[in-house]
Design a protein around this motif. Structure first.
Motif, PDB file in Angstrom:
ATOM      1  N   ALA A  25       0.810  -1.222   0.000  1.00 48.85           N
ATOM      2  CA  ALA A  25       0.000   0.000   0.000  1.00 48.85           C
ATOM      3  C   ALA A  25       0.845   1.274   0.000  1.00 48.85           C
ATOM      4  CB  ALA A  25      -0.986  -0.020   1.157  1.00 48.85           C
ATOM      5  N   PRO A  26       1.815   1.427   0.905  1.00 53.37           N
ATOM      6  CA  PRO A  26       2.620   2.652   0.866  1.00 53.37           C
ATOM      7  C   PRO A  26       3.459   2.773  -0.417  1.00 53.37           C
ATOM      8  CG  PRO A  26       2.932   1.511   2.963  1.00 53.37           C
ATOM      9  CD  PRO A  26       2.140   0.606   2.076  1.00 53.37           C
ATOM     10  N   LEU A  27       4.003   1.659  -0.896  1.00 52.63           N
ATOM     11  CA  LEU A  27       4.771   1.698  -2.145  1.00 52.63           C
ATOM     12  C   LEU A  27       3.883   2.115  -3.314  1.00 52.63           C
ATOM     13  CD1 LEU A  27       7.017  -1.489  -1.911  1.00 52.63           C
ATOM     14  CD2 LEU A  27       7.701   0.900  -1.681  1.00 52.63           C
ATOM     15  N   HIS A  28       2.673   1.589  -3.327  1.00 56.57           N
ATOM     16  CA  HIS A  28       1.739   1.929  -4.402  1.00 56.57           C
ATOM     17  C   HIS A  28       1.395   3.419  -4.363  1.00 56.57           C
ATOM     18  CE1 HIS A  28      -1.310   1.384  -7.435  1.00 56.57           C
ATOM     19  NE2 HIS A  28      -2.175   2.006  -6.650  1.00 56.57           N
ATOM     20  N   LEU A  29       1.100   3.911  -3.189  1.00 50.85           N
ATOM     21  CA  LEU A  29       0.747   5.320  -3.064  1.00 50.85           C
ATOM     22  C   LEU A  29       1.903   6.220  -3.488  1.00 50.85           C
ATOM     23  CD1 LEU A  29      -1.444   7.287  -2.266  1.00 50.85           C
ATOM     24  CD2 LEU A  29      -0.603   7.173   0.083  1.00 50.85           C
ATOM     25  N   LEU A  30       3.120   5.862  -3.100  1.00 47.82           N
ATOM     26  CA  LEU A  30       4.285   6.667  -3.481  1.00 47.82           C
ATOM     27  C   LEU A  30       4.550   6.595  -4.990  1.00 47.82           C
ATOM     28  CD1 LEU A  30       6.670   5.894  -0.502  1.00 47.82           C
ATOM     29  CD2 LEU A  30       5.540   8.073  -1.020  1.00 47.82           C
ATOM     30  N   TYR A  74       2.391   5.799  -7.401  1.00 45.33           N
ATOM     31  CA  TYR A  74       1.285   6.460  -8.098  1.00 45.33           C
ATOM     32  C   TYR A  74       1.431   7.976  -8.012  1.00 45.33           C
ATOM     33  CZ  TYR A  74      -3.201   8.510  -9.073  1.00 45.33           C
ATOM     34  OH  TYR A  74      -4.180   9.319  -9.585  1.00 45.33           O
ATOM     35  N   SER A  75       1.744   8.477  -6.834  1.00 44.21           N
ATOM     36  CA  SER A  75       1.904   9.927  -6.652  1.00 44.21           C
ATOM     37  C   SER A  75       3.045  10.462  -7.506  1.00 44.21           C
ATOM     38  CB  SER A  75       2.176  10.254  -5.178  1.00 44.21           C
ATOM     39  OG  SER A  75       1.105   9.834  -4.379  1.00 44.21           O
ATOM     40  N   ALA A  76       4.156   9.732  -7.547  1.00 46.05           N
ATOM     41  CA  ALA A  76       5.287  10.148  -8.377  1.00 46.05           C
ATOM     42  C   ALA A  76       4.895  10.143  -9.852  1.00 46.05           C
ATOM     43  CB  ALA A  76       6.486   9.243  -8.131  1.00 46.05           C
ATOM     44  N   LEU A  77       4.166   9.125 -10.284  1.00 45.13           N
ATOM     45  CA  LEU A  77       3.741   9.020 -11.683  1.00 45.13           C
ATOM     46  C   LEU A  77       2.841  10.189 -12.069  1.00 45.13           C
ATOM     47  CD1 LEU A  77       3.361   7.616 -14.426  1.00 45.13           C
ATOM     48  CD2 LEU A  77       1.603   6.189 -13.341  1.00 45.13           C
ATOM     49  N   LEU A  78       1.758  10.379 -11.343  1.00 46.64           N
ATOM     50  CA  LEU A  78       0.813  11.440 -11.700  1.00 46.64           C
ATOM     51  C   LEU A  78       1.455  12.812 -11.542  1.00 46.64           C
ATOM     52  CD1 LEU A  78      -2.037  12.003 -12.731  1.00 46.64           C
ATOM     53  CD2 LEU A  78      -2.771  12.158 -10.337  1.00 46.64           C
ATOM     54  N   GLY A  79       2.221  13.003 -10.491  1.00 46.90           N
ATOM     55  CA  GLY A  79       2.901  14.280 -10.290  1.00 46.90           C
ATOM     56  C   GLY A  79       3.874  14.590 -11.405  1.00 46.90           C
ATOM     57  N   THR A  80       4.642  13.600 -11.824  1.00 48.99           N
ATOM     58  CA  THR A  80       5.588  13.783 -12.926  1.00 48.99           C
ATOM     59  C   THR A  80       4.852  14.122 -14.215  1.00 48.99           C
ATOM     60  OG1 THR A  80       7.174  12.258 -11.929  1.00 48.99           O
ATOM     61  CG2 THR A  80       7.389  12.650 -14.286  1.00 48.99           C
ATOM     62  N   GLU A  81       3.786  13.389 -14.493  1.00 40.42           N
ATOM     63  CA  GLU A  81       3.016  13.647 -15.718  1.00 40.42           C
ATOM     64  C   GLU A  81       2.464  15.072 -15.729  1.00 40.42           C
ATOM     65  OE1 GLU A  81       1.225   9.298 -16.987  1.00 40.42           O
ATOM     66  OE2 GLU A  81       0.148  10.436 -15.461  1.00 40.42           O
ATOM     67  N   ARG A 101      10.492   7.273 -20.645  1.00 38.21           N
ATOM     68  CA  ARG A 101      11.028   6.087 -19.941  1.00 38.21           C
ATOM     69  C   ARG A 101      10.600   6.097 -18.479  1.00 38.21           C
ATOM     70  NH1 ARG A 101      15.739   6.816 -23.193  1.00 38.21           N
ATOM     71  NH2 ARG A 101      16.760   8.006 -21.556  1.00 38.21           N
ATOM     72  N   GLY A 102      10.729   7.250 -17.825  1.00 39.54           N
ATOM     73  CA  GLY A 102      10.322   7.361 -16.430  1.00 39.54           C
ATOM     74  C   GLY A 102       8.842   7.104 -16.249  1.00 39.54           C
ATOM     75  N   GLN A 103       8.027   7.625 -17.140  1.00 41.20           N
ATOM     76  CA  GLN A 103       6.587   7.410 -17.095  1.00 41.20           C
ATOM     77  C   GLN A 103       6.275   5.917 -17.186  1.00 41.20           C
ATOM     78  OE1 GLN A 103       4.421   8.582 -20.638  1.00 41.20           O
ATOM     79  NE2 GLN A 103       2.694   9.326 -19.394  1.00 41.20           N
ATOM     80  N   SER A 104       6.925   5.238 -18.102  1.00 39.18           N
ATOM     81  CA  SER A 104       6.680   3.802 -18.295  1.00 39.18           C
ATOM     82  C   SER A 104       7.129   3.000 -17.077  1.00 39.18           C
ATOM     83  CB  SER A 104       7.407   3.305 -19.548  1.00 39.18           C
ATOM     84  OG  SER A 104       6.899   3.962 -20.679  1.00 39.18           O
ATOM     85  N   LEU A 105       8.296   3.322 -16.533  1.00 41.69           N
ATOM     86  CA  LEU A 105       8.791   2.609 -15.349  1.00 41.69           C
ATOM     87  C   LEU A 105       7.903   2.854 -14.125  1.00 41.69           C
ATOM     88  CD1 LEU A 105      12.635   3.089 -15.763  1.00 41.69           C
ATOM     89  CD2 LEU A 105      11.331   0.966 -16.022  1.00 41.69           C
ATOM     90  N   LEU A 106       7.496   4.094 -13.918  1.00 37.38           N
ATOM     91  CA  LEU A 106       6.610   4.391 -12.785  1.00 37.38           C
ATOM     92  C   LEU A 106       5.248   3.726 -12.956  1.00 37.38           C
ATOM     93  CD1 LEU A 106       7.470   8.133 -12.088  1.00 37.38           C
ATOM     94  CD2 LEU A 106       7.768   6.213 -10.501  1.00 37.38           C
ATOM     95  N   LEU A 107       4.773   3.630 -14.179  1.00 35.99           N
ATOM     96  CA  LEU A 107       3.504   2.948 -14.439  1.00 35.99           C
ATOM     97  C   LEU A 107       3.622   1.464 -14.090  1.00 35.99           C
ATOM     98  CD1 LEU A 107       0.627   3.146 -15.497  1.00 35.99           C
ATOM     99  CD2 LEU A 107       1.528   2.777 -17.780  1.00 35.99           C
TER     100      LEU A 107
END
Length: 183
Positions: free
Chosen positions: A17-22, A24-31, A64-70
């Protein structure tokens, strides 16, 4: 708490759960940051040549970062990681949409747009004019590059926005599962 009680209270979900939240937050924030802040500020503030140089270097890293975070976000969905996606269509549809759009930008439209951007710069040198000159007669090659760039760049932008929308959809689903009473 005795050591055995701690081990028994540990579960995969409490780890994921915490890993997922972090992730996901990094992914959406980066986008959101890259799409709506960095690109706009750089376009407005940098000279065209500096903007082009920055874009051709930053977007391959972004895709690349978007794909890895996804992938990391999908792999850490609680309670069972990627197996949780099988529970219902509502779980996997946003990830499939975001995955396909990110993959297309990573492998097709991002590289194609970058190559055409570089080709236009070389054509400007050959023609001795800018590719976007208002009162300049553009060569047939430059007009072809401009059309191709416009199509590919627009496709890349739209795919990126679809990916952001899919992840916002996932965020809505995630937030709707929160137990606010226990916060």
């Amino acid at each position: 708490m005795p050591p055995m009680a701690f081990i028994e209270s540990w579960s995969l979900a409490s780890f994921l759960a915490p890993l997922h939240l972090l992730s996901y937050s990094a992914l959406l924030g980066t986008e959101l940051y890259q799409t709506f802040i960095v690109t706009k500020v750089c376009y407005q503030e940098l000279p065209r040549s500096a903007f082009t140089t920055l874009q051709k270097r930053i977007f391959p890293l972004y895709f690349r970062g978007q794909s890895l975070l996804l992938l990391l976000t999908a792999a850490t969905i609680p309670p069972y990681g990627p197996f949780t996606l099988q529970a219902s269509k509502g779980n996997w549809i946003p990830f499939v949409i975001a995955g396909v759009t990110a993959l297309l930008n990573l492998t097709v439209y991002g590289p194609r747009t970058r190559k055409i951007m570089i080709d236009r710069i070389h054509q400007e040198t050959r023609d001795g004019t800018k590719s976007t000159g208002i009162d300049v007669e553009l060569s047939d090659d430059m007009r072809a590059f401009n059309r191709s760039f416009s199509r590919n760049h627009a496709m890349s932008i739209h795919l990126n926005l679809i990916s952001i929308g899919a992840m916002a959809w996932w965020g809505w689903k995630l937030a709707s599962r929160l137990d606010i009473q226990s916060l």
